[in-house]
Design a protein around this motif. Structure first.
Motif, PDB file in Angstrom:
ATOM      1  N   ARG A   1       0.836  -1.195   0.000  1.00 23.49           N
ATOM      2  CA  ARG A   1       0.000   0.000   0.000  1.00 23.49           C
ATOM      3  C   ARG A   1       0.870   1.244   0.000  1.00 23.49           C
ATOM      4  N   GLU A   2       0.484   2.215  -0.815  1.00 22.83           N
ATOM      5  CA  GLU A   2       1.189   3.498  -0.799  1.00 22.83           C
ATOM      6  C   GLU A   2       0.217   4.548  -0.268  1.00 22.83           C
ATOM      7  N   GLU A   3       0.644   5.796  -0.330  1.00 18.49           N
ATOM      8  CA  GLU A   3      -0.276   6.831   0.169  1.00 18.49           C
ATOM      9  C   GLU A   3      -1.514   6.919  -0.714  1.00 18.49           C
ATOM     10  N   LEU A   4      -1.324   6.632  -1.976  1.00 16.49           N
ATOM     11  CA  LEU A   4      -2.467   6.478  -2.876  1.00 16.49           C
ATOM     12  C   LEU A   4      -2.105   5.375  -3.864  1.00 16.49           C
TER      13      LEU A   4
ATOM     14  N   SER B   1      -1.143   1.342  -4.908  1.00 16.34           N
ATOM     15  CA  SER B   1      -0.255   0.323  -4.350  1.00 16.34           C
ATOM     16  C   SER B   1       0.791  -0.039  -5.383  1.00 16.34           C
TER      17      SER B   1
END
Lengths: 526, 615
Positions: free
Chosen positions: A455-458, A460
């Motif tokens: 997962r990233e900040e928005l 993946s």
């Protein structure tokens, strides 16, 4: 589609299986579509849906991993005609063809059958391809040749139609000695040859372990018998299959494998049921030893497969062929088949590290054959070492995969090929699997990668869970989770630390066992 | 190297993983996920008791209802079912909501051991409370105050308790023994009942002097009058009075046509009672007609009951307003009505506007005119200078008002809710602190996501309520609804989604393999790029995507989850958990440092019970 409300506590797959396991592929070709139920049953014919819509995969069953050169040529021909010329070797020594169209599936099966090959039971809830150590016939460390046992087991269980509908897949492997090159501890049934070396009077038999398996929750198999007379080994596999058939979970497919039966019942109860099954079929258990059987000479090397250019017990050379990523072209397989005819025993062998072998090469021809192999773009060195990286097919073909394993393979190859790692080249293996199903058994490799998305900040990004310190008998521990592009850096730190900490000729996993994972973590994270 | 990646937050819909959730988020999750419970004025734990019924544990199911809504047998027959309107089946299934009300009755009808009064929560306080009015609100308030440890005296004007449940609802809808049994469970808990005590203003003043608090729950007993030119009112029978007489057995038979004016429950009950009194339901010539100024959809009765009304040979005339009555020789002969049409816009006290159609008058012959257009509270009882407001505590701090008396005519379930809340307020007034509060108990169910539900359960047809035949209905007052059979109860209870089970993905463990999405029985699990949460952290909206790189989360949409557990079983990383949530009454305790901690009241009761067992 209409449905009948049954409220049965069993999986939908069980409903589908109950309705019948027979398909008419010609009819499906005429219709042009495969229903959900047909897709499910097609697995019994070795047919899977591919990641690419409209395409299919066929898995050719190769018991013990031995193909005649004619079969190999035929597979190459089928691949050329129907599979865009590609074929993939699997970690269960099968060969997979991808890019197959629905309309061709029946023709493909017929074409394979022309030379005695089949995809039947390549997938599905059945006994899967029975494997044996790659060097089974000629290995100098073997107790005896286990290949015939693998082939006889495949035949016996494949012909037992009362075993056509198991709760899940059922995997059996035969190893020629305790080194376990056929990975007995991660199979449902692992048979390890004991005693009976040529020239000795010791009886031939097998130590049998059951309930191993990779997948999302890995299990190391437990010992069922420490000695089973060799002549009743095949009967025993059937008795174990019956245990699985009757006691496996038919509701929760995620917990249906034999490993969960063993976990639920305990090995003692499983043993009782297996003995009951044997007696019910009139098979004597005389001579079975539950525990404590000791071989006169129990020695074997740690990693026999790491040895290059093995000379077999027949004096001939076994030549191994490195197939990058396990994928090759039809021309390459055809040429390998030709070489086996010209120089070898007219057989082509597939290995569980997705490579090929030629047996029976006279010593004097070995170099020449190697040159021929290199000419077609395949490798002849680096087996069972750092460069022998085993990726599953990943998102290239597999609908289950999360990660593009082959991309990581390409990132790691230049790294591990650096001269600084020449001294540890045979001290570590790397497996990469694209999802928790672990088609490339990452938990038993010195360094294992399991695909995931991070997962990233928005959104993946593709990543891997890394495990460290696995061996065929011991699961590697989770080391961390890294984005794909960070993985080479992580591997470099691990290997550099290994070089610094290595004691004598120990493997990476032995080093981790000795010093723990902390020094490696420190090196990676600091 | 820094491999600590920056990630979007890991959203969770509870403030704690397990234990007691005391944050606003927990209550919001419960309310959002369990819409039936949220819709119930008394906050009945519907999924809990339906699960018990499906397992055949009727006593336990009854107990859940007894705790939450006080009158399970009564409400299992006459509840207005706000829960069913909110049931998730309403928007996810074509077969209509889970028959929550019928199921409640199924459990109440199948008790093998008689129910017992509920135990008190707290020790005796020595405080005395007078409750005036023995209807559902007063009875509920009395029970709850008793559980708080107060001494309660209940004053009732009639010679029986039950209020509108006994007097206002006909026994063919609600048999008297059912009411009496449930009232006894309350009075047996140690309440001093004074029947035949008509408390007026001076009487109330005396109660205020001698009790620590007084609660007025006398309902709405004053019929609204209808000014109809042509009659002086003597010929008009108020609906509630008629029902009272009918239930008392005073109305034996009726002759001549009857017109009932009104669209509420009383109007319908009056008409159905008249139909029986007139033997109209088996085809006598006398007509029974309900006349209502709006449409059937605006009547209190549900469509099912309106259908039954027609089967009982009752005419329903809608969009008509009475304009005058005609009397000949001192006897009522007819009522003249004017037709209406629905107005396009605007509203009239929360209901759609109607517009009279000039020149549309018509005459409906009748010998009896029953007017059931509502009742008002007898506010004369209140001390001078005290008026009803929107609070239960009046300007006289010791005096509380509740139920229909405060809100106007509603229904039994609202009266129960009001009775519970006024008891909480009175206790806070008497003790000076909040002693009982509801939090959310969250329990991890570690059984591979097995709720016993499969997709098959959703697809079942809702069983119909068996009804007494028309011929049978004409004789006596036998209950029309016979109750669901055992098999129908099993089917109806197994339809419940068991929404009190929450499946949630721990995003830190999720690897986006999508296997849960592959096995999902419906569109309940989604790839989500953005998840928007409200001020307490409760997810409200999300942006869905099909692209792996855009997917920040794999998200289980509880609105569409059928609690089959397939996702949990297939999850390879154990990222999915199933937790059960329950609205739980808690009491506070203070430790040495003065910190307030909440603990489950039931746990405390169990401890006390165990202590008694030890001694």
């Amino acid at each position: 589609m209409q449905r009948r409300l049954q409220f049965l506590r069993r999986s939908e797959d069980e409903d589908i299986k109950d309705a019948g396991l027979v398909l008419d592929f010609d009819e499906m070709a005429r219709k042009g579509v495969m229903s959900k139920e047909e897709k499910n049953v097609a697995k019994w014919y070795g047919i899977y849906a591919s990641r690419q819509p409209g395409n299919h995969m066929a898995r050719i069953v190769i018991p013990g991993g031995v193909l005649t050169s004619t079969q190999a040529r035929n597979i190459a021909k089928v691949s050329e005609k129907f599979a865009m010329g590609k074929l993939n070797i699997t970690t269960r020594t099968s060969i997979q063809l991808h890019w197959l169209k629905l309309g061709s599936l029946a023709d493909i099966m017929r074409a394979l059958a022309d030379e005695g090959s089949t995809t039947r039971h390549g997938c599905g809830d059945v006994t899967r391809n029975v494997t044996a150590c790659p060097l089974a016939e000629t290995c100098r460390y073997r107790r005896f040749n286990v290949l015939p046992f693998a082939q006889r087991t495949a035949r016996r269980l494949g012909d037992s139609h009362d075993l056509d509908n198991l709760p899940r897949k059922f995997k059996i492997s035969y190893s020629g000695c305790g080194a376990g090159c056929a990975q007995p501890f991660i199979n449902c049934v692992g048979a390890i040859a004991v005693g009976g070396r040529e020239g000795s009077e010791e009886p031939r038999g097998f130590k049998v372990v059951i309930g191993g398996g990779m997948g999302a929750t890995p299990f190391i198999a437990k010992e069922l018998f420490s000695f089973v007379p060799a002549e009743r080994m095949v009967d025993l596999t059937r008795a174990i299959a019956l245990l699985f058939r009757d006691h496996g979970d038919r509701f929760n497919r995620s917990k249906a494998r034999l490993k969960y039966v063993v976990e639920r019942y305990g090995i003692e109860r499983c043993r009782e049921i297996v003995i009951e099954n044997l007696r019910a079929e009139g098979v004597s258990t005389e001579g079975f030893v539950v525990e404590g059987f000791r071989e006169a000479d129990a020695s074997y090397p740690d990693r026999p497969l790491a040895e290059e250019d093995t000379v077999g017990t027949d004096g001939s050379v076994t030549l191994r062929i490195m197939v990058p990523k396990g994928e090759m072209g039809h021309r390459q397989l055809k040429r390998v088949a030709e070489l086996s005819e010209i120089y070898g025993d007219q057989r082509v062998r597939t290995t569980n590290r997705q490579n090929l072998e030629l047996h029976g090469i006279p010593k004097e021809n070995a170099e020449e054959v190697k040159r021929e192999i290199r000419k077609i773009g395949l490798g002849t060195t680096g087996f069972y070492g750092l460069r022998d990286i085993v990726p599953c097919v990943g998102t290239t073909y597999c609908p289950k995969a999360v990660s593009e394993t082959r991309a990581l393979y390409d990132l790691l190859q230049p790294l591990v090929a650096q001269p600084k790692y020449a001294g540890i080249e045979k001290a570590a293996v790397i497996n990469i699997t694209g999802c928790p199903n672990s088609c490339s058994p990452y938990r038993i490799a010195d360094i294992g990668f399991r695909g995931s998305r991070i997962r990233e900040e928005l959104g993946s990004t593709e990543g891997y869970e890394v495990t460290l310190g696995g061996t065929p008998e011991r699961l590697g521990e989770v080391f961390g989770e890294f984005k794909r592009d960070d993985c080479p850096g992580v591997v470099e730190k691990i290997l550099d630390t290994f070089i610094a900490l290595r004691s004598e000729a120990e493997s990476l996993s032995d080093c981790v066992l000795r010093v723990g994972a902390e020094p490696f973590k420190k090196a990676v994270y600091e | 190297m820094n491999y600590q990646y920056r990630k979007a937050p890991n959203p969770t819909e509870f403030s704690v993983f397990t234990g007691l959730g005391t944050a606003a988020l927990d209550l919001k999750t419960l309310a959002r996920d369990v819409p039936c419970q949220a819709a119930c004025p008394a906050k009945t734990d519907v999924p809990a008791y339906i699960a018990l019924i499906s397992r055949g544990e009727n006593e336990a199911a009854y107990r859940v209802n007894q705790e939450d809504n006080v009158f399970p047998g009564v409400l299992g027959r006459v509840c207005t079912k706000p829960c069913e309107a909110a049931c998730r089946y309403a928007w996810t299934n074509a077969e209509g909501p889970v028959q929550i009300c019928h199921l409640k009755r199924s459990a109440a009808d199948r008790l093998k051991t008689p129910p017992t009064p509920l135990p008190p929560w707290f020790q005796e306080t020595g405080r005395r409370v007078a409750v005036v009015g023995g209807g559902p609100a007063g009875l509920t308030a009395a029970r709850e105050l008793r559980r708080y440890g107060h001494r309660v005296t209940l004053f009732e004007r009639e010679d029986h308790l039950g209020g509108m449940m006994v007097d206002g609802i006909p026994s063919f809808r609600l048999p008297l023994p059912t009411i009496e049994q449930e009232i006894k469970l309350i009075t047996d808990s140690g309440i001093d009942v004074r029947l035949g005590s008509d408390v007026d203003r001076s009487g109330l003043a005396k109660l205020l002097e001698s009790y620590d608090a007084v609660c007025v729950a006398t309902g709405t007993m004053k019929a609204k009058s209808l000014d109809l030119p042509g009659i002086d009112g003597a010929e008009v029978i108020p609906g509630l009075r008629f029902m009272k007489q009918y239930n008392a057995g005073v109305v034996k038979s009726m002759k001549g046509d009857v017109v009932v004016i009104g669209g509420g429950f009383t109007a319908v009950d009056c008409a159905r009672s008249c139909a029986r009194a007139a033997r109209r339901i088996v085809g006598a010539d006398d007509r029974v007609t309900i006349a209502y100024r709006r449409t059937e959809h605006h009547m209190a009765a549900e469509m099912d009951e309106l259908e039954e009304i027609r089967l009982e040979n009752i005419d329903v005339r809608t969009l008509v307003t009475p304009v005058k009555a005609k009397v000949e020789n001192g006897s009522l002969r007819s009522v003249v009505f004017q037709r209406n049409v629905m107005g396009d816009d605007g509203s009239d006290a929360g209901k759609p506007r109607i517009v009279p159609i000039p020149g549309s008058e018509f005459e409906l012959p009748c010998s009896h005119l029953i007017v059931a257009i509502g009742q008002d509270a007898e506010t004369e009882i209140l001390p001078e200078g005290i008026a009803l407001a929107d609070r239960q505590q009046t300007a006289e701090p010791k005096l509380f008002v509740t139920g229909d008396f405060l809100t106007g005519s509603l229904d039994v379930i609202h009266a129960v809710a009001d009775g519970k809340s006024v008891a909480d307020e009175i206790d806070r007034f008497l003790v000076g602190e909040v002693r009982k509060k509801f939090h959310v108990s969250i329990e991890l169910i570690d059984n591979d996501g097995e709720t016993g539900r499969f997709r098959d359960h959703d697809l079942q047809e809702a069983p119909a309520m068996p009804l007494r035949s028309i011929v049978e209905r004409a004789v006596g007052n036998a209950e029309v609804e016979k109750g669901l059979s055992d098999e129908a109860t099993r089917v109806a209870s197994s339809r419940c989604y068991l929404c009190n089970h929450k499946f949630e993905i721990n995003q830190d463990s999720c690897i986006h393999c999508d296997w849960c999405i592959d096995v999902a029985p419906r569109d309940c699990i989604k790839k989500v790029s953005r998840l928007f949460v409200d001020e307490v952290g409760s997810p409200r909206e999300y942006v869905q995507t099909d692209v792996a790189a855009e997917a920040t989360y794999i998200y289980i949409d509880s609105d569409n989850c059928i609690r089959c557990g397939k996702c949990l079983r297939v999850c390879p990383t154990g990222a999915i958990t199933m937790r059960k949530m329950e609205r739980t009454a808690c009491c506070s305790t203070k430790n040495a440092a003065g910190e307030v901690r909440w603990e489950r009241l039931t746990a405390r009761l169990d401890e006390r019970k165990a202590a008694r067992g030890r001694t």
